[in-house]
Motif scaffolding. Structure first.
Motif, PDB file in Angstrom:
ATOM      1  N   LEU A  38       6.031  10.706 -13.024  1.00 47.89           N
ATOM      2  CA  LEU A  38       6.800  11.943 -13.074  1.00 47.89           C
ATOM      3  C   LEU A  38       6.554  12.745 -14.351  1.00 47.89           C
ATOM      4  CD1 LEU A  38      10.139  10.755 -11.433  1.00 47.89           C
ATOM      5  CD2 LEU A  38       8.130  11.798 -10.366  1.00 47.89           C
ATOM      6  N   GLU A  39       6.464  12.097 -15.506  1.00 48.63           N
ATOM      7  CA  GLU A  39       6.223  12.828 -16.748  1.00 48.63           C
ATOM      8  C   GLU A  39       4.820  13.429 -16.788  1.00 48.63           C
ATOM      9  OE1 GLU A  39       9.435   9.904 -17.465  1.00 48.63           O
ATOM     10  OE2 GLU A  39       7.430   9.723 -16.609  1.00 48.63           O
ATOM     11  N   GLY A  40       3.860  12.752 -16.179  1.00 48.58           N
ATOM     12  CA  GLY A  40       2.480  13.225 -16.173  1.00 48.58           C
ATOM     13  C   GLY A  40       2.155  14.110 -14.984  1.00 48.58           C
ATOM     14  N   SER A  41       3.096  14.255 -14.076  1.00 44.82           N
ATOM     15  CA  SER A  41       2.909  15.070 -12.866  1.00 44.82           C
ATOM     16  C   SER A  41       1.623  14.704 -12.130  1.00 44.82           C
ATOM     17  CB  SER A  41       2.916  16.563 -13.196  1.00 44.82           C
ATOM     18  OG  SER A  41       4.136  16.931 -13.782  1.00 44.82           O
ATOM     19  N   ARG A  42       1.372  13.390 -12.007  1.00 41.03           N
ATOM     20  CA  ARG A  42       0.171  12.917 -11.305  1.00 41.03           C
ATOM     21  C   ARG A  42       0.563  11.940 -10.230  1.00 41.03           C
ATOM     22  NH1 ARG A  42      -4.573  10.800 -14.527  1.00 41.03           N
ATOM     23  NH2 ARG A  42      -5.349  10.829 -12.422  1.00 41.03           N
ATOM     24  N   GLU A  43      -0.143  12.003  -9.107  1.00 45.93           N
ATOM     25  CA  GLU A  43       0.087  11.076  -7.999  1.00 45.93           C
ATOM     26  C   GLU A  43      -1.233  10.415  -7.629  1.00 45.93           C
ATOM     27  OE1 GLU A  43       1.793  10.898  -3.421  1.00 45.93           O
ATOM     28  OE2 GLU A  43       1.738  12.810  -4.479  1.00 45.93           O
ATOM     29  N   GLU A  44      -1.175   9.119  -7.401  1.00 41.46           N
ATOM     30  CA  GLU A  44      -2.349   8.346  -6.988  1.00 41.46           C
ATOM     31  C   GLU A  44      -1.951   7.400  -5.867  1.00 41.46           C
ATOM     32  OE1 GLU A  44      -5.497   8.522  -8.044  1.00 41.46           O
ATOM     33  OE2 GLU A  44      -5.157   9.939  -9.679  1.00 41.46           O
ATOM     34  N   SER A  45      -2.868   7.150  -4.968  1.00 36.53           N
ATOM     35  CA  SER A  45      -2.650   6.158  -3.913  1.00 36.53           C
ATOM     36  C   SER A  45      -3.104   4.800  -4.428  1.00 36.53           C
ATOM     37  CB  SER A  45      -3.446   6.523  -2.666  1.00 36.53           C
ATOM     38  OG  SER A  45      -2.971   7.730  -2.123  1.00 36.53           O
ATOM     39  N   PHE A  46      -2.504   3.744  -3.893  1.00 39.82           N
ATOM     40  CA  PHE A  46      -2.924   2.396  -4.242  1.00 39.82           C
ATOM     41  C   PHE A  46      -3.011   1.559  -2.979  1.00 39.82           C
ATOM     42  CE2 PHE A  46       1.669   2.551  -4.696  1.00 39.82           C
ATOM     43  CZ  PHE A  46       2.094   1.426  -4.019  1.00 39.82           C
ATOM     44  N   ARG A  47      -3.910   0.557  -3.009  1.00 39.32           N
ATOM     45  CA  ARG A  47      -4.154  -0.306  -1.849  1.00 39.32           C
ATOM     46  C   ARG A  47      -3.634  -1.709  -2.046  1.00 39.32           C
ATOM     47  NH1 ARG A  47     -10.088   1.784  -2.506  1.00 39.32           N
ATOM     48  NH2 ARG A  47      -9.351   1.172  -4.540  1.00 39.32           N
ATOM     49  N   SER A  48      -3.128  -2.003  -3.253  1.00 39.13           N
ATOM     50  CA  SER A  48      -2.605  -3.341  -3.533  1.00 39.13           C
ATOM     51  C   SER A  48      -1.624  -3.249  -4.695  1.00 39.13           C
ATOM     52  CB  SER A  48      -3.739  -4.300  -3.886  1.00 39.13           C
ATOM     53  OG  SER A  48      -4.296  -3.950  -5.141  1.00 39.13           O
ATOM     54  N   VAL A  49      -0.817  -4.287  -4.854  1.00 40.53           N
ATOM     55  CA  VAL A  49       0.113  -4.344  -5.979  1.00 40.53           C
ATOM     56  C   VAL A  49      -0.667  -4.359  -7.289  1.00 40.53           C
ATOM     57  CG1 VAL A  49       1.877  -5.739  -7.115  1.00 40.53           C
ATOM     58  CG2 VAL A  49       1.954  -5.438  -4.661  1.00 40.53           C
ATOM     59  N   GLN A 108       0.857  -1.173   0.000  1.00 40.85           N
ATOM     60  CA  GLN A 108       0.000   0.000   0.000  1.00 40.85           C
ATOM     61  C   GLN A 108       0.902   1.235   0.000  1.00 40.85           C
ATOM     62  OE1 GLN A 108      -0.485  -2.378   2.763  1.00 40.85           O
ATOM     63  NE2 GLN A 108      -1.710  -3.525   1.305  1.00 40.85           N
ATOM     64  N   GLY A 109       0.498   2.257  -0.738  1.00 39.56           N
ATOM     65  CA  GLY A 109       1.300   3.473  -0.792  1.00 39.56           C
ATOM     66  C   GLY A 109       0.805   4.415  -1.863  1.00 39.56           C
ATOM     67  N   LEU A 153      -1.534  -0.907  -8.162  1.00 37.24           N
ATOM     68  CA  LEU A 153      -0.315  -0.236  -8.625  1.00 37.24           C
ATOM     69  C   LEU A 153      -0.047  -0.582 -10.090  1.00 37.24           C
ATOM     70  CD1 LEU A 153       2.400   1.293  -8.296  1.00 37.24           C
ATOM     71  CD2 LEU A 153       3.346  -0.846  -7.381  1.00 37.24           C
ATOM     72  N   ILE A 154      -0.190  -1.853 -10.439  1.00 36.73           N
ATOM     73  CA  ILE A 154       0.031  -2.296 -11.821  1.00 36.73           C
ATOM     74  C   ILE A 154      -0.952  -1.610 -12.761  1.00 36.73           C
ATOM     75  CG2 ILE A 154      -0.115  -4.281 -13.380  1.00 36.73           C
ATOM     76  CD1 ILE A 154       0.868  -5.980 -10.946  1.00 36.73           C
ATOM     77  N   PHE A 155      -2.231  -1.542 -12.387  1.00 42.63           N
ATOM     78  CA  PHE A 155      -3.233  -0.877 -13.228  1.00 42.63           C
ATOM     79  C   PHE A 155      -2.884   0.596 -13.435  1.00 42.63           C
ATOM     80  CE2 PHE A 155      -6.654  -4.104 -11.874  1.00 42.63           C
ATOM     81  CZ  PHE A 155      -6.475  -4.857 -13.005  1.00 42.63           C
ATOM     82  N   LEU A 156      -2.421   1.270 -12.373  1.00 45.66           N
ATOM     83  CA  LEU A 156      -2.069   2.685 -12.488  1.00 45.66           C
ATOM     84  C   LEU A 156      -0.885   2.880 -13.429  1.00 45.66           C
ATOM     85  CD1 LEU A 156      -2.505   3.714  -8.751  1.00 45.66           C
ATOM     86  CD2 LEU A 156      -3.832   4.598 -10.691  1.00 45.66           C
ATOM     87  N   MET A 157       0.143   2.077 -13.270  1.00 48.10           N
ATOM     88  CA  MET A 157       1.315   2.199 -14.142  1.00 48.10           C
ATOM     89  C   MET A 157       0.955   1.860 -15.584  1.00 48.10           C
ATOM     90  SD  MET A 157       4.187   0.671 -11.529  1.00 48.10           S
ATOM     91  CE  MET A 157       5.564   0.868 -12.647  1.00 48.10           C
TER      92      MET A 157
END
Length: 133
Positions: free
Chosen positions: A108-119, A102-103, A122-126
């Motif tokens: 960095l290129e998109g200047s966006r930050e999102e929280s994630f609750r599972s790996v 979790q984290g 995280l994979i979906f966001l990336m």
């Protein structure tokens, strides 16, 4: 900043992305850099690094008093500015609970930050950043 927090952030440089699989390198103040050829390899190498550092400590790990690994790792050179050929992510792992991470992740290129609750999250966001969604 709490001592050892700098070790919670890992910079992931994505150099290749083909058929929803990416390859590249990751950097953390604890290690000088690790290359990976697949998402699975990246996750396993990062998890091994977290286990070595004991930071963030796994929810299921047996705890004991003793010298903190962040104390031992403080002499390791810091992360230099790294960029991926396709994308760069700063992944901050706050917890390793319920057999996952979790984290937050910053693209960095998109200047966006999102929280994630599972790996998986995280994979979906990336993947969404890499596939241009």
């Amino acid at each position: 900043m709490e001592k050892g927090n700098e070790f919670r952030t890992t910079v992931i440089c994505v150099d290749g992305y083909e058929k929803k699989s990416f390859s590249g390198r990751f950097y953390n103040p604890y290690c000088e850099g690790e290359s990976f050829e697949s998402l699975t390899q990246m996750l396993l190498k990062m998890d091994d690094m977290f286990n070595e550092m004991r930071l963030p400590q796994s929810f299921t790990a047996v705890r004991a008093f003793g010298t903190s690994n962040s104390e031992r790792a403080k002499d390791v050179p810091g992360v230099t500015t790294q960029e991926g050929k396709l994308a760069t992510f700063a992944v901050r792992i706050l917890f390793r609970q319920n057999a996952s991470w979790q984290g937050s992740v910053t693209w960095l290129e998109g200047s966006r930050e999102e929280s994630f609750r599972s790996v998986l999250e995280l994979i979906f966001l990336m993947d969404s950043a890499l596939s241009g969604r």
